[in-house]
Design a protein around this motif. Structure first.
Motif, PDB file in Angstrom:
ATOM      1  N   GLY A 287       0.829  -1.190   0.000  1.00  0.00           N
ATOM      2  CA  GLY A 287       0.000   0.000   0.000  1.00  0.00           C
ATOM      3  C   GLY A 287       0.870   1.248   0.000  1.00  0.00           C
ATOM      4  O   GLY A 287       2.101   1.171  -0.001  1.00  0.00           O
ATOM      5  N   TRP A 288       0.218   2.402   0.063  1.00  0.00           N
ATOM      6  CA  TRP A 288       0.976   3.646  -0.107  1.00  0.00           C
ATOM      7  C   TRP A 288       1.947   3.901   1.034  1.00  0.00           C
ATOM      8  O   TRP A 288       3.024   4.484   0.823  1.00  0.00           O
ATOM      9  CB  TRP A 288       0.018   4.821  -0.286  1.00  0.00           C
ATOM     10  N   VAL A 289       1.638   3.454   2.243  1.00  0.00           N
ATOM     11  CA  VAL A 289       2.541   3.699   3.374  1.00  0.00           C
ATOM     12  C   VAL A 289       3.851   2.943   3.173  1.00  0.00           C
ATOM     13  O   VAL A 289       4.943   3.513   3.288  1.00  0.00           O
ATOM     14  CB  VAL A 289       1.879   3.289   4.706  1.00  0.00           C
ATOM     15  N   LEU A 290       3.750   1.658   2.884  1.00  0.00           N
ATOM     16  CA  LEU A 290       4.965   0.863   2.689  1.00  0.00           C
ATOM     17  C   LEU A 290       5.720   1.287   1.427  1.00  0.00           C
ATOM     18  O   LEU A 290       6.955   1.258   1.397  1.00  0.00           O
ATOM     19  CB  LEU A 290       4.620  -0.624   2.630  1.00  0.00           C
ATOM     20  N   ARG A 291       4.985   1.674   0.407  1.00  0.00           N
ATOM     21  CA  ARG A 291       5.690   2.156  -0.801  1.00  0.00           C
ATOM     22  C   ARG A 291       6.541   3.369  -0.461  1.00  0.00           C
ATOM     23  O   ARG A 291       7.694   3.473  -0.900  1.00  0.00           O
ATOM     24  CB  ARG A 291       4.681   2.506  -1.893  1.00  0.00           C
ATOM     25  N   GLY A 292       5.981   4.282   0.294  1.00  0.00           N
ATOM     26  CA  GLY A 292       6.747   5.463   0.668  1.00  0.00           C
ATOM     27  C   GLY A 292       7.961   5.113   1.509  1.00  0.00           C
ATOM     28  O   GLY A 292       9.053   5.664   1.319  1.00  0.00           O
ATOM     29  N   THR A 293       7.795   4.183   2.442  1.00  0.00           N
ATOM     30  CA  THR A 293       8.898   3.765   3.308  1.00  0.00           C
ATOM     31  C   THR A 293      10.027   3.159   2.496  1.00  0.00           C
ATOM     32  O   THR A 293      11.208   3.516   2.656  1.00  0.00           O
ATOM     33  CB  THR A 293       8.397   2.748   4.351  1.00  0.00           C
ATOM     34  N   PHE A 294       9.700   2.237   1.612  1.00  0.00           N
ATOM     35  CA  PHE A 294      10.726   1.555   0.840  1.00  0.00           C
ATOM     36  C   PHE A 294      11.377   2.485  -0.181  1.00  0.00           C
ATOM     37  O   PHE A 294      12.592   2.430  -0.392  1.00  0.00           O
ATOM     38  CB  PHE A 294      10.131   0.318   0.150  1.00  0.00           C
ATOM     39  N   ARG A 295      10.597   3.321  -0.829  1.00  0.00           N
ATOM     40  CA  ARG A 295      11.186   4.199  -1.847  1.00  0.00           C
ATOM     41  C   ARG A 295      12.133   5.217  -1.219  1.00  0.00           C
ATOM     42  O   ARG A 295      13.180   5.544  -1.809  1.00  0.00           O
ATOM     43  CB  ARG A 295      10.080   4.884  -2.649  1.00  0.00           C
ATOM     44  N   ALA A 296      11.784   5.712  -0.034  1.00  0.00           N
ATOM     45  CA  ALA A 296      12.693   6.629   0.654  1.00  0.00           C
ATOM     46  C   ALA A 296      13.998   5.921   1.010  1.00  0.00           C
ATOM     47  O   ALA A 296      15.093   6.485   0.887  1.00  0.00           O
ATOM     48  CB  ALA A 296      12.033   7.177   1.911  1.00  0.00           C
TER      49      ALA A 296
END
Length: 263
Positions: free
Chosen positions: A183-192
């Protein structure tokens, strides 16, 4: 529903650092490159040996020895943790998944092959409508293989002297193999985290390190030569890792065990 391990990853952010990229081979013989080779062992070579040990059973029986598979994943996690905090985040995922598989393996009498374990889980009803039961080996292996494919994509890029930066390679690998299930939360975490990966030279240098037991002896070869050697070893590792992931995912698919939810 977000799994416990994914919640832990979000709630305990860490600074970022080098990510290691496994690379594997299509056969045990092919995984021993004729290209430059570091005389003393590298992390890549040590990890690859554990995955290579799975190939004879895959080739002869179409099955994966459970104990050896868990040992290979544990070996990769142990050595990958030396590559920095971003890799320690991935290692925590591996640790959660291997613990879950091991617990299910024990409950079902420690069958030698993965097929028997997954058949036992299927008979126990772990496949629910549109999802796998939390705590099942099937779900843990599904996520473990997604992360292994991410590693293989990143490692493949690192092995190519013409490839881009690790941050760019990691982002592409993540988008292809893992992001569709986040989801968007984990996507943001991993991409950062991926954006902060170090340089290609730094990652290859880290991967060319000898394993902890060899550190007392000075690694043989100049740093540049060892980086070139480990780049060649990564090519073999990528092919082996993909072969193992194919075998595990084929068994899951054959038994109708799937879960495409986003976390």
């Amino acid at each position: 529903m977000m799994s416990a391990v994914m919640r832990a990853l979000i709630l305990t952010p860490k600074p970022l650092a080098p990510q290691s990229a496994p690379a594997l081979h299509d056969s045990a013989a092919a995984a021993r490159p004729s290209q430059p080779r570091a005389e003393s062992p590298t992390l890549v070579r040590v990890i690859n040996q554990e995955y290579e040990a799975l190939l004879p059973s895959i080739a002869r029986h179409g099955d994966v020895p459970v104990g050896q598979l868990l040992h290979a994943i544990d070996t990769q996690a142990t050595h990958s943790s030396r590559l920095g905090s971003f890799m320690r985040l991935v290692v925590r995922c591996d640790a959660h998944n291997t613990r879950t598989v091991r617990e299910s393996w024990e409950r079902h009498g420690r069958p030698a092959g993965l097929r028997r374990l997954l058949e036992a889980e299927a008979a126990a009803g772990v496949q629910q409508p549109a999802r796998l039961e939390e705590g099942s080996a099937a779900l843990a292996l599904l996520w473990s293989m997604r992360m292994k494919r991410f590693w293989a994509e990143l490692a493949s890029g690192l092995s190519d002297a013409r490839g881009g930066s690790p941050a760019a390679l990691g982002s592409l690998a993540y988008d292809r193999e893992v992001a569709p299930f986040h989801g968007w939360v984990l996507r943001g975490t991993f991409r950062a985290a991926l954006a902060a990966l170090p340089s290609r030279e730094a990652m290859l240098s880290a991967l060319s390190l000898p394993p902890p037991g060899e550190e007392a002896e000075e690694a043989e070869g100049e740093p540049q030569a060892r980086r070139e050697a480990v780049r060649a070893e990564l090519e073999g590792w990528v092919a082996v890792l993909r072969r193992v992931a194919d075998a595990v995912e084929s068994l899951l698919a054959e038994l109708g065990l799937r879960d495409d939810r986003r976390l």
